[in-house]
Design a protein around this motif. Structure first.
Motif, short mmCIF file in Angstrom:
data_model
loop_
_atom_site.label_atom_id
_atom_site.label_comp_id
_atom_site.label_asym_id
_atom_site.label_seq_id
_atom_site.Cartn_x
_atom_site.Cartn_y
_atom_site.Cartn_z
N UNK A 184 0.83 -1.20 0.00
CA UNK A 184 0.00 0.00 0.00
C UNK A 184 0.86 1.25 0.00
N UNK A 185 0.25 2.35 -0.44
CA UNK A 185 0.94 3.64 -0.38
C UNK A 185 1.63 3.97 -1.68
N UNK A 186 1.43 5.21 -2.15
CA UNK A 186 2.07 5.62 -3.40
C UNK A 186 3.58 5.68 -3.25
N UNK A 187 4.06 6.09 -2.08
CA UNK A 187 5.50 6.15 -1.90
C UNK A 187 6.17 4.80 -2.01
N UNK A 188 5.56 3.77 -1.41
CA UNK A 188 6.13 2.44 -1.50
C UNK A 188 6.06 1.88 -2.91
N UNK A 189 4.96 2.19 -3.62
CA UNK A 189 4.87 1.79 -5.03
C UNK A 189 5.97 2.47 -5.84
N UNK A 190 6.20 3.76 -5.55
CA UNK A 190 7.28 4.46 -6.23
C UNK A 190 8.64 3.84 -5.95
N UNK A 191 8.87 3.40 -4.70
CA UNK A 191 10.13 2.71 -4.38
C UNK A 191 10.31 1.48 -5.27
N UNK A 192 9.28 0.66 -5.33
CA UNK A 192 9.38 -0.58 -6.10
C UNK A 192 9.65 -0.29 -7.58
N UNK A 193 8.96 0.72 -8.12
CA UNK A 193 9.16 1.03 -9.53
C UNK A 193 10.55 1.58 -9.80
N UNK A 194 11.05 2.41 -8.90
CA UNK A 194 12.39 2.96 -9.09
C UNK A 194 13.44 1.85 -9.08
N UNK A 195 13.35 0.95 -8.10
CA UNK A 195 14.34 -0.11 -8.01
C UNK A 195 14.22 -1.07 -9.19
N UNK A 196 12.96 -1.42 -9.56
CA UNK A 196 12.77 -2.34 -10.68
C UNK A 196 13.25 -1.74 -12.00
N UNK A 197 13.16 -0.42 -12.13
CA UNK A 197 13.58 0.25 -13.35
C UNK A 197 15.05 0.00 -13.65
N UNK A 198 15.86 -0.12 -12.61
CA UNK A 198 17.30 -0.32 -12.79
C UNK A 198 17.73 -1.76 -12.49
N UNK A 199 16.75 -2.69 -12.52
CA UNK A 199 17.08 -4.11 -12.38
C UNK A 199 17.50 -4.51 -10.99
N UNK A 200 17.07 -3.77 -9.97
CA UNK A 200 17.48 -4.10 -8.61
C UNK A 200 16.45 -4.93 -7.86
N UNK A 201 16.75 -5.18 -6.61
CA UNK A 201 15.88 -5.94 -5.71
C UNK A 201 15.49 -5.04 -4.54
N UNK A 202 14.27 -5.22 -4.04
CA UNK A 202 13.78 -4.41 -2.94
C UNK A 202 13.03 -5.29 -1.95
N UNK A 203 13.30 -5.07 -0.66
CA UNK A 203 12.56 -5.75 0.39
C UNK A 203 12.02 -4.70 1.34
N UNK A 204 10.73 -4.72 1.58
CA UNK A 204 10.07 -3.80 2.49
C UNK A 204 9.25 -4.62 3.46
N UNK A 205 9.44 -4.40 4.75
CA UNK A 205 8.66 -5.16 5.71
C UNK A 205 9.11 -4.94 7.13
N UNK A 206 8.50 -5.69 8.06
CA UNK A 206 8.88 -5.56 9.48
C UNK A 206 10.33 -5.95 9.71
N UNK A 207 10.92 -5.32 10.69
CA UNK A 207 12.32 -5.59 11.04
C UNK A 207 12.36 -6.57 12.20
N UNK A 208 13.29 -7.50 12.15
CA UNK A 208 13.44 -8.43 13.27
C UNK A 208 13.85 -7.66 14.52
N UNK A 209 13.14 -7.86 15.59
CA UNK A 209 13.38 -7.12 16.81
C UNK A 209 12.50 -5.90 16.94
N UNK A 210 11.59 -5.70 15.97
CA UNK A 210 10.68 -4.57 16.04
C UNK A 210 11.08 -3.47 15.09
#
Length: 392
Positions: free
Chosen positions: A354-380
């Motif tokens: 969700x969120x336009x900013x997170x969608x923008x992150x994914x599109x920016x990284x995918x545009x240059x053939x990269x990988x992206x992980x977004x999610x909860x951090x271990x330990x909070x």
């Protein structure tokens, strides 16, 4: 004069029946004039029956494009009748040649070839019945075949030109569709840029304004510093908005003001300093040997860090801390942003969709053939990890 001729020609092409009727009338008048002149010279002319029948054959050409096969059959019947009765068939023969041309020019091969072959056999039979000599019969047969071939060639040429025009129209529509897609993509890119820039600066301004309101009575000097930061952030946001929206202007509406260069990884330190002024505890590590990045990767990495820290500022809570790590490797650039706050559990699913900013992150990284992980951090908390492949 040429414009007048082209206009009349276009009008005749738009009204084929009128054009055919005009041609039939001219041929009939010419035939009647020839009959009158022949009678005036003392030579025996045709009788009323043959003149009327020949005139009707010529006038039937009015419907040659609407019913080409029917007109050809009628003209052949007139030719056969006059030949059997011993009359001159010059006028019906002209009508027959025009009719066979029309069949070849306005009907497909499946119709024009058998009709033309059958008509040719009947034509040869009429020549034999009329007692024509060998060479005149051969020349008339060649003329008949040549007229049919001319009509067929013009039909093929007309079909070729129509196909070229249809292809040009398809290409024009395809270019328009590509232009619309390019405009849509550009608008999406601008929307992402505006979101990244405005959301970050407005978030900082909101936090600073809230802090200033709480300490308004206790610490006027701190309020003054907060207002200065708000003013600076506002001016920066306006400048970025003018630059981004300026790409939508036409050449007749030039962008006013100077264009600042796009931010990059080297500007992350300044970004972190601005966020520290809001009270967010941010630590920055840059590992590896710094290198020149392509402008696209440089901007994408900066915007990703900016959006991640903006989300931390908005959602992590007042006591949250954030860590930014930039690692230069031989073939890739690693970017990590973590915080120990509440995360985005209220507005973000497990996959961070969700969120336009997170969608923008994914599109920016995918545009240059990269990988992206977004999610909860271990330990909070929450984390954003991105990898951009780099050219060696």
């Amino acid at each position: 004069m040429s414009e007048l001729i082209r206009g009349r020609r276009a009008w005749l092409e738009a009204h084929p029946v009128t054009a055919d009727a005009f041609m039939a009338v001219l041929l009939t008048v010419a035939y009647l004039a020839a009959v009158v002149l022949q009678g005036g010279n003392g030579a025996p002319g045709p009788d009323v029956f043959s003149v009327v029948l020949s005139g009707v054959a010529l006038m039937s050409l009015t419907a040659r494009r609407r019913m080409p096969v029917g007109v050809l059959a009628f003209v052949m019947a007139v030719c056969g009748t006059l030949t059997v009765m011993g009359y001159d068939v010059s006028a019906p023969a002209v009508a027959m040649l025009i009719a066979i041309y029309t069949v070849a020019a306005h009907r497909g091969m499946a119709t024009s070839l058998p009709v033309g072959a059958l008509t040719l056999m009947l034509f040869i039979g009429l020549l034999i019945a009329a007692g024509a000599d060998f060479w005149p019969a051969v020349s008339n047969t060649v003329l008949f075949v040549g007229v049919w071939w001319l009509g067929r060639s013009l039909r093929l040429r007309r079909a070729y030109l129509n196909e070229l025009e249809a292809r040009a129209r398809r290409l024009e529509r395809a270019r328009e569709a590509d232009a619309r897609a390019a405009r849509t993509e550009e608008r999406s890119r601008i929307a992402r840029e505006l979101h990244d820039v405005v959301a970050h600066h407005v978030s900082v301004m909101t936090v600073q304004a809230g802090a200033a309101r709480r300490i308004l009575e206790r610490d006027p000097d701190a309020v003054r510093d907060a207002l200065s930061t708000i003013e600076q952030m506002g001016r920066t946001a306006l400048g970025e908005m003018r630059r981004l929206v300026g790409v939508l202007r036409t050449e007749a509406e030039p962008v006013r003001g100077e264009l600042s260069p796009q931010p990059g990884v080297n500007d992350v330190g300044e970004l972190v300093d601005h966020l520290r002024e809001t009270g967010l505890q941010v630590q920055l590590w840059i590992e590896g040997e710094s290198r020149n990045l392509s402008p696209g990767v440089d901007l994408a990495a900066f915007r990703l860090i900016q959006e991640a820290l903006t989300n931390t500022l908005k959602h992590a809570g007042p006591q949250a801390r954030a860590w930014v790590r930039i690692h230069y490797a031989d073939r890739q650039l690693m970017v990590e942003v973590e915080d120990d706050g509440r995360g985005l559990a209220a507005g973000l699913g497990q996959n961070g969709s969700r969120g336009h900013g997170l969608v923008g992150m994914r599109e920016r990284v995918a545009l240059y053939g990269g990988d992206l992980r977004i999610g909860p951090r271990s330990g909070g908390g929450f984390e954003v990890r991105a990898r951009f492949p780099l050219e060696v």
